[in-house]
Design a protein around this motif. Structure first.
Motif, mmCIF file in Angstrom:
data_model
loop_
_atom_site.group_PDB
_atom_site.id
_atom_site.type_symbol
_atom_site.label_atom_id
_atom_site.label_comp_id
_atom_site.label_asym_id
_atom_site.label_seq_id
_atom_site.Cartn_x
_atom_site.Cartn_y
_atom_site.Cartn_z
ATOM 1 N N VAL A 202 17.431 -8.629 14.387
ATOM 2 C CA VAL A 202 16.534 -8.232 13.305
ATOM 3 C C VAL A 202 16.211 -6.749 13.445
ATOM 4 N N SER A 203 16.327 -6.014 12.357
ATOM 5 C CA SER A 203 15.949 -4.603 12.326
ATOM 6 C C SER A 203 14.883 -4.414 11.252
ATOM 7 N N VAL A 204 13.801 -3.752 11.624
ATOM 8 C CA VAL A 204 12.706 -3.467 10.699
ATOM 9 C C VAL A 204 12.500 -1.955 10.679
ATOM 10 N N LYS A 205 12.497 -1.386 9.484
ATOM 11 C CA LYS A 205 12.299 0.055 9.326
ATOM 12 C C LYS A 205 11.141 0.270 8.358
ATOM 13 N N VAL A 206 10.100 0.965 8.798
ATOM 14 C CA VAL A 206 8.909 1.196 7.990
ATOM 15 C C VAL A 206 8.750 2.701 7.772
ATOM 16 N N ARG A 207 8.591 3.089 6.510
ATOM 17 C CA ARG A 207 8.417 4.493 6.160
ATOM 18 C C ARG A 207 7.206 4.663 5.256
ATOM 19 N N ASN A 208 6.703 5.876 5.178
ATOM 20 C CA ASN A 208 5.681 6.203 4.185
ATOM 21 C C ASN A 208 6.340 6.242 2.813
ATOM 22 N N ALA A 209 5.709 5.614 1.837
ATOM 23 C CA ALA A 209 6.304 5.550 0.500
ATOM 24 C C ALA A 209 6.528 6.944 -0.079
ATOM 25 N N ILE A 210 5.657 7.883 0.260
ATOM 26 C CA ILE A 210 5.804 9.241 -0.259
ATOM 27 C C ILE A 210 7.050 9.922 0.294
ATOM 28 N N ASP A 211 7.547 9.453 1.442
ATOM 29 C CA ASP A 211 8.725 10.046 2.064
ATOM 30 C C ASP A 211 9.986 9.239 1.789
ATOM 31 N N ASP B 55 0.837 -1.191 0.000
ATOM 32 C CA ASP B 55 0.000 0.000 0.000
ATOM 33 C C ASP B 55 0.882 1.255 0.000
ATOM 34 N N GLU B 56 0.730 2.108 1.022
ATOM 35 C CA GLU B 56 1.473 3.368 1.053
ATOM 36 C C GLU B 56 2.727 3.283 1.910
ATOM 37 N N LEU B 57 3.194 2.076 2.228
ATOM 38 C CA LEU B 57 4.334 1.901 3.126
ATOM 39 C C LEU B 57 5.464 1.155 2.428
ATOM 40 N N THR B 58 6.686 1.431 2.879
ATOM 41 C CA THR B 58 7.865 0.651 2.492
ATOM 42 C C THR B 58 8.500 0.088 3.749
ATOM 43 N N LEU B 59 9.139 -1.062 3.611
ATOM 44 C CA LEU B 59 9.713 -1.747 4.776
ATOM 45 C C LEU B 59 11.087 -2.280 4.420
ATOM 46 N N ASP B 60 12.049 -2.033 5.298
ATOM 47 C CA ASP B 60 13.399 -2.578 5.175
ATOM 48 C C ASP B 60 13.593 -3.630 6.256
ATOM 49 N N LEU B 61 14.016 -4.829 5.845
ATOM 50 C CA LEU B 61 14.250 -5.930 6.773
ATOM 51 C C LEU B 61 15.727 -6.293 6.731
ATOM 52 N N TRP B 62 16.384 -6.193 7.878
ATOM 53 C CA TRP B 62 17.813 -6.497 7.976
ATOM 54 C C TRP B 62 18.014 -7.527 9.084
ATOM 55 N N VAL B 63 18.508 -8.701 8.697
ATOM 56 C CA VAL B 63 18.779 -9.785 9.640
ATOM 57 C C VAL B 63 20.267 -10.073 9.593
ATOM 58 N N ARG B 64 20.900 -10.087 10.748
ATOM 59 C CA ARG B 64 22.357 -10.207 10.794
ATOM 60 C C ARG B 64 22.786 -10.911 12.079
ATOM 61 N N GLU B 65 24.081 -11.123 12.176
ATOM 62 C CA GLU B 65 24.650 -11.696 13.390
ATOM 63 C C GLU B 65 24.475 -10.720 14.547
ATOM 64 N N PRO B 66 24.384 -11.209 15.774
ATOM 65 C CA PRO B 66 24.279 -10.282 16.916
ATOM 66 C C PRO B 66 25.531 -9.443 17.048
ATOM 67 N N THR B 67 25.386 -8.290 17.685
ATOM 68 C CA THR B 67 26.499 -7.340 17.786
ATOM 69 C C THR B 67 27.655 -7.884 18.606
ATOM 70 N N CYS B 68 27.415 -8.903 19.418
ATOM 71 C CA CYS B 68 28.505 -9.430 20.240
ATOM 72 C C CYS B 68 29.423 -10.329 19.429
ATOM 73 N N ALA B 69 29.059 -10.694 18.206
ATOM 74 C CA ALA B 69 29.913 -11.537 17.384
ATOM 75 C C ALA B 69 31.116 -10.745 16.905
#
Length: 205
Positions: free
Chosen positions: A160-169, A120-134
């Motif tokens: 896991v990091s999830v970032k959701v923004r309005n597509a217009i922005d 719809d009107e949203l965008t989502l970034d999904l970032w999965v990585r090793e923990p910061t202690c590695a």
């Protein structure tokens, strides 16, 4: 007697108005205080091991006053990044999100699995990585595992990091410059050709 009846009727009417107004007011304040995007993220059908600890952060305005709203969520998972990424990608697909293949995904080089999505009107970034202690990689190769210690179990799992923004922005939804990034290092901002001062616009170096 008539005055007492009028007083009782007035009190009953006042109480009724308060009760009828309190319920919509409660749900209205609840809606304003809780972002519905986080409710949809909570409703994702991901295993319990993939949502051990959740931290949410919100910035900007919901009505895009000056800055549009940015929703960020950080989640700890008990399993490896590959399995965690598959669980989240499948959950997003079932929830109506579609993979978004865009050149600036990610905008900077990132370790692990980084995917972009749209709904719809949203965008989502999904970032999965090793923990910061590695330990960080050495010369492009994974660092040797540290000696086993009683606290080594804390470094298992993934982040896991999830970032959701309005597509217009989201700048990635707008037309991108055609300059070859291999020549300039990065895409420059588009230059204005109709200079009101009549001066020649310098090209980026």
């Amino acid at each position: 007697m008539r005055e007492r009846r009028r007083l009782r009727m007035g009190i009953l009417a006042l109480v009724s108005l308060l009760l009828l107004g309190a319920v919509p007011l409660y749900f209205g304040l609840r809606t304003l205080s809780r972002d519905p995007v986080f409710d949809s993220l909570d409703a994702l059908d991901v295993p319990s091991w993939a949502t051990v600890k959740t931290v949410d952060n919100v910035s900007g305005s919901r009505w895009c006053l000056q800055d549009c709203r940015l929703r960020e969520r950080t989640v700890e998972s008990q399993r490896a990044p590959k399995e965690t990424a598959q669980a989240y990608e499948q959950a997003l697909t079932r929830d109506g999100w579609r993979r978004w293949k865009v050149t600036r995904c990610p905008e900077q080089r990132a370790q692990g699995s980084y995917t972009c999505w749209r709904r719809d009107e949203l965008t989502l970034d999904l970032w999965v990585r090793e923990p910061t202690c590695a330990p960080p990689p050495v010369n492009g190769q994974p660092a040797p595992p540290p000696a086993p210690t009683p606290a080594a179990g804390k470094c298992a799992g993934s982040l896991v990091s999830v970032k959701v923004r309005n597509a217009i922005d989201d700048e990635r939804t707008r037309p991108q410059p055609s300059t070859d990034p291999s020549l300039t290092g990065e895409d420059p901002y588009p230059t204005l050709t109709d200079d009101p001062l009549g001066e020649q616009t310098r090209s980026p170096s």
